[in-house]
Design a protein around this motif. Structure first.
Motif, mmCIF file in Angstrom:
data_model
loop_
_atom_site.group_PDB
_atom_site.id
_atom_site.type_symbol
_atom_site.label_atom_id
_atom_site.label_comp_id
_atom_site.label_asym_id
_atom_site.label_seq_id
_atom_site.Cartn_x
_atom_site.Cartn_y
_atom_site.Cartn_z
ATOM 1 N N VAL A 215 0.885 -1.208 -0.059
ATOM 2 C CA VAL A 215 -0.058 -0.017 0.061
ATOM 3 C C VAL A 215 0.874 1.272 0.079
ATOM 4 N N ILE A 216 1.944 1.227 0.798
ATOM 5 C CA ILE A 216 2.811 2.466 0.869
ATOM 6 C C ILE A 216 3.588 2.503 -0.655
ATOM 7 N N LYS A 217 4.080 1.444 -0.955
ATOM 8 C CA LYS A 217 5.006 1.595 -2.218
ATOM 9 C C LYS A 217 4.346 2.107 -3.389
ATOM 10 N N TYR A 218 2.985 1.579 -3.504
ATOM 11 C CA TYR A 218 2.289 2.054 -4.875
ATOM 12 C C TYR A 218 1.350 3.188 -4.621
ATOM 13 N N SER A 219 1.608 3.770 -3.299
ATOM 14 C CA SER A 219 0.721 4.871 -3.062
ATOM 15 C C SER A 219 0.561 5.930 -4.254
ATOM 16 N N ALA A 220 1.592 6.340 -4.796
ATOM 17 C CA ALA A 220 1.574 7.377 -5.850
ATOM 18 C C ALA A 220 0.441 7.195 -6.918
ATOM 19 N N GLY A 221 -0.132 5.943 -6.907
ATOM 20 C CA GLY A 221 -1.055 5.785 -7.972
ATOM 21 C C GLY A 221 -2.519 6.707 -7.670
ATOM 22 N N GLY A 222 -2.375 7.391 -6.340
ATOM 23 C CA GLY A 222 -3.554 8.086 -6.162
ATOM 24 C C GLY A 222 -3.859 8.103 -4.761
ATOM 25 N N PHE A 223 -3.671 7.022 -4.229
ATOM 26 C CA PHE A 223 -3.809 6.880 -2.537
ATOM 27 C C PHE A 223 -3.370 7.636 -1.859
ATOM 28 N N ARG A 224 -2.114 8.239 -2.051
ATOM 29 C CA ARG A 224 -1.298 9.023 -1.117
ATOM 30 C C ARG A 224 -2.073 10.146 -0.954
ATOM 31 N N ASP A 225 -2.622 10.611 -2.019
ATOM 32 C CA ASP A 225 -3.562 12.105 -1.854
ATOM 33 C C ASP A 225 -4.422 12.016 -0.710
ATOM 34 N N PHE A 226 -4.991 10.758 -0.559
ATOM 35 C CA PHE A 226 -6.010 10.714 0.455
ATOM 36 C C PHE A 226 -5.433 10.685 1.773
ATOM 37 N N THR A 227 -4.268 10.038 1.975
ATOM 38 C CA THR A 227 -3.606 9.965 3.236
ATOM 39 C C THR A 227 -3.026 11.288 3.904
ATOM 40 N N ARG A 228 -3.272 12.545 3.248
ATOM 41 C CA ARG A 228 -2.772 13.837 3.723
ATOM 42 C C ARG A 228 -3.942 14.237 4.640
ATOM 43 N N ILE A 229 -5.075 14.215 4.003
ATOM 44 C CA ILE A 229 -6.070 14.870 5.057
ATOM 45 C C ILE A 229 -6.634 13.466 6.014
ATOM 46 N N ALA A 230 -6.214 12.402 5.520
ATOM 47 C CA ALA A 230 -6.559 11.353 6.738
ATOM 48 C C ALA A 230 -5.354 11.509 7.847
ATOM 49 N N ASP A 294 -6.653 26.720 -5.577
ATOM 50 C CA ASP A 294 -5.921 25.403 -5.759
ATOM 51 C C ASP A 294 -4.612 26.178 -6.622
ATOM 52 N N ALA A 295 -3.375 25.452 -6.780
ATOM 53 C CA ALA A 295 -2.586 25.691 -7.653
ATOM 54 C C ALA A 295 -2.674 25.193 -8.803
ATOM 55 N N ALA A 296 -2.416 25.978 -10.042
ATOM 56 C CA ALA A 296 -2.773 25.664 -11.269
ATOM 57 C C ALA A 296 -1.656 24.496 -11.710
ATOM 58 N N VAL A 297 -0.534 24.414 -10.972
ATOM 59 C CA VAL A 297 0.540 23.636 -11.407
ATOM 60 C C VAL A 297 0.150 22.070 -11.160
ATOM 61 N N ALA A 298 0.823 21.204 -11.959
ATOM 62 C CA ALA A 298 0.284 19.640 -11.819
ATOM 63 C C ALA A 298 0.747 19.077 -10.637
ATOM 64 N N ASP A 299 -0.111 18.115 -10.188
ATOM 65 C CA ASP A 299 0.303 17.454 -8.898
ATOM 66 C C ASP A 299 0.495 18.128 -7.685
ATOM 67 N N PHE A 300 -0.297 19.591 -7.755
ATOM 68 C CA PHE A 300 -0.236 20.374 -6.438
ATOM 69 C C PHE A 300 1.020 21.087 -6.383
ATOM 70 N N ALA B 298 4.304 20.011 4.723
ATOM 71 C CA ALA B 298 2.638 20.213 4.806
ATOM 72 C C ALA B 298 1.785 20.257 3.518
ATOM 73 N N ASP B 299 0.827 19.832 3.255
ATOM 74 C CA ASP B 299 -0.210 20.404 2.248
ATOM 75 C C ASP B 299 0.494 20.187 0.720
ATOM 76 N N PHE B 300 1.063 19.158 0.709
ATOM 77 C CA PHE B 300 1.709 18.391 -0.466
ATOM 78 C C PHE B 300 2.739 19.339 -1.032
ATOM 79 N N GLY B 301 3.223 20.626 -0.223
ATOM 80 C CA GLY B 301 4.223 21.486 -0.845
ATOM 81 C C GLY B 301 3.428 22.623 -1.495
ATOM 82 N N ARG B 302 2.011 22.715 -1.432
ATOM 83 C CA ARG B 302 1.249 23.736 -2.120
ATOM 84 C C ARG B 302 1.963 24.955 -2.145
ATOM 85 N N PRO B 303 1.998 25.973 -2.950
ATOM 86 C CA PRO B 303 2.681 27.203 -2.677
ATOM 87 C C PRO B 303 1.813 28.079 -1.698
ATOM 88 N N HIS B 304 2.865 28.641 -0.616
ATOM 89 C CA HIS B 304 2.252 29.761 0.262
ATOM 90 C C HIS B 304 3.197 30.751 0.109
#
Lengths: 306, 306
Positions: A215-230, A294-300, B298-304
């Protein structure tokens, strides 16, 4: 220093939000004197070491004494108790506000607990990170974010105007809203997103067929985004769900209904239904970026080496 | 230039991933000649303008001709058809791989379509952003991300070893896995997360009591995190769900079961159940950051502005 909007500002709670309010208010020069209070001695010591305020108290009543604006920055479930602690110390004409993520229950608690000579003007700066504590705060946290104020009917317009100018000075955009509507809006834009993030992280942790390491190794497939607010503060979020039950259950019901329809589309191979949904959800992202939320740049803007 | 691992590399599909493979392979010097193909003339023209390869073809068979490694970088649903297009042009001993997010169906398609003198070694670099097209790609996309290879039994070990070195040269860590297990692991770390992100954005768009403008304005409360992956390519993701049905339905069933338990905890005011879950989900975030799979900031490194 510009003219202070409040001679004496007391912030009760020195966590991520409280400490950021102290920093931003200090930087903006909107308070003559800033008092920071926290019941936890080690958090208060951290705040003092960071030099976030002009004075420090472990006792909320001592902090609120003579204050012109008191901001309660404690979990929603602790608001009633802190309001009870400070009620006797509040001077006439003081404004009492807060930063809680639920507004109807806070408004009820404050109205029942505080004396009539207090302006009760609940507030919610829609900003934060997944981190906690005074060291995690920063002065620009509220810049270009919305702060929602939910004054009860017949609120004092002068007091409301002053609090509005306070949040604008901290960089926020300010919206006035009915407390009940706030709770419905935030249920979909904040509370249910946190709930499903916590939930999927829990589901992933409990699997037998997939290891925790996978789960940790392959989290860059999308899962890791959810772990931040969790990774957000558990006490704060427990209180949000306990105090915004009806709106959360309503929005959660709709989410689950829609998810069942998607599940059925997958089971029956209905590619058109999937494509139609996946195509229209792009617009909302564009709207959020265009609105500066939110930032316009890719991947936050996650760090990459290029 | 270091010794090329492959004399001639053909990448079929010049989207985010295909164009990033071209960039990274060019930078690493692992191919003597890089051919890029795309059936869409305007995408191919963009790739050529960006100078991503040594030669360009609209016809996949022409691109695959004489290639030592062919990487299919098209949606999973298009793999069988592209494999059919190139089958007759492949020289003996060529390795055919891909970058699809589902592996069992791709392995089946390639095995059924390609001649026996081809090394079929499917792959999946677990990396990407929500953006699409050749301009969105970049050379460091695969750095420190995992690339999962799912060779069928009795694969040629030399061919597998060479492909492993190829991905390592692009910055990836490489894991060998059974295709079916890959599909189960990615269902929870990638596919279901995308599905629930798409779903909540859809739910939020369809509300009557909360306006679209409110959803956008207050999205910083958590919702905006989900809109990023819900802005991913609709065709790619439709194909993922159609081709990994069983594993996705299995993981989705567990997610929904757990969510129902949380819903019940909220309805009955079971704060301890909520707190217990919210507290244990923090560990997984820490594990992901420690494993280098997300930024610690924090916050994926979103620009602050601080």
């Amino acid at each position: 220093m510009p003219d202070a909007l409040y001679e004496r500002l007391a912030i009760i709670g020195a966590g991520l939000i409280g400490s950021s309010v102290a920093r931003a208010a200090g930087k903006a020069g909107v308070a003559g004197h800033i008092v920071l209070a926290d019941a936890d001695a080690s958090i208060l010591a951290d705040a003092e070491r960071l030099g976030l305020a002009d004075s420090y108290h472990s006792d909320p009543a001592a902090a609120a004494d003579k204050a012109d604006l008191v901001i309660l920055a404690v979990p929603v479930g602790a608001m009633a108790s802190v309001a009870g602690d400070i009620a006797g110390a509040l001077k006439p004409g003081v404004t009492v506000s807060d930063v809680g993520s639920v507004k109807e229950s806070v408004l009820d608690s404050l109205t029942q607990t505080l004396p009539p000579h207090v302006h009760i003007l609940p507030g919610h700066p829609v900003a934060g990170t997944e981190q906690s504590g005074p060291a995690a705060g920063f002065a620009s946290l509220f810049e270009d974010r919305w702060c929602i104020l939910t004054p009860p009917p017949q609120s004092d317009t002068q007091a409301l105007d002053r609090l509005t100018r306070f949040w604008r000075a901290l960089g926020s955009r300010v919206e006035i809203m009915d407390a009940r509507h706030h709770d419905l809006v935030l249920a979909i834009t904040s509370h249910v997103p946190h709930l499903i993030a916590y939930n999927i992280v829990g589901t992933a942790s409990d699997l037998e067929a997939v290891t925790r390491s996978e789960v940790i190794k392959y989290s860059a497939g999308g899962f890791r985004d959810f772990t931040r607010i969790a990774a957000s503060d558990p006490t704060m979020w427990r209180d949000v769900f306990l105090n915004n039950r009806d709106a959360v259950l309503e929005m959660l019901g709709r989410f689950s209904e829609d998810l069942t329809a998607l599940q059925r589309a997958i089971r029956w191979g209905d590619g058109d239904a999937l494509f139609t949904l996946f195509n229209r959800t792009r617009d909302i992202r564009r709207g959020i970026v265009d609105a500066g939320q939110d930032a316009a740049v890719a991947d936050f803007g996650r760090p990459h080496k290029d």
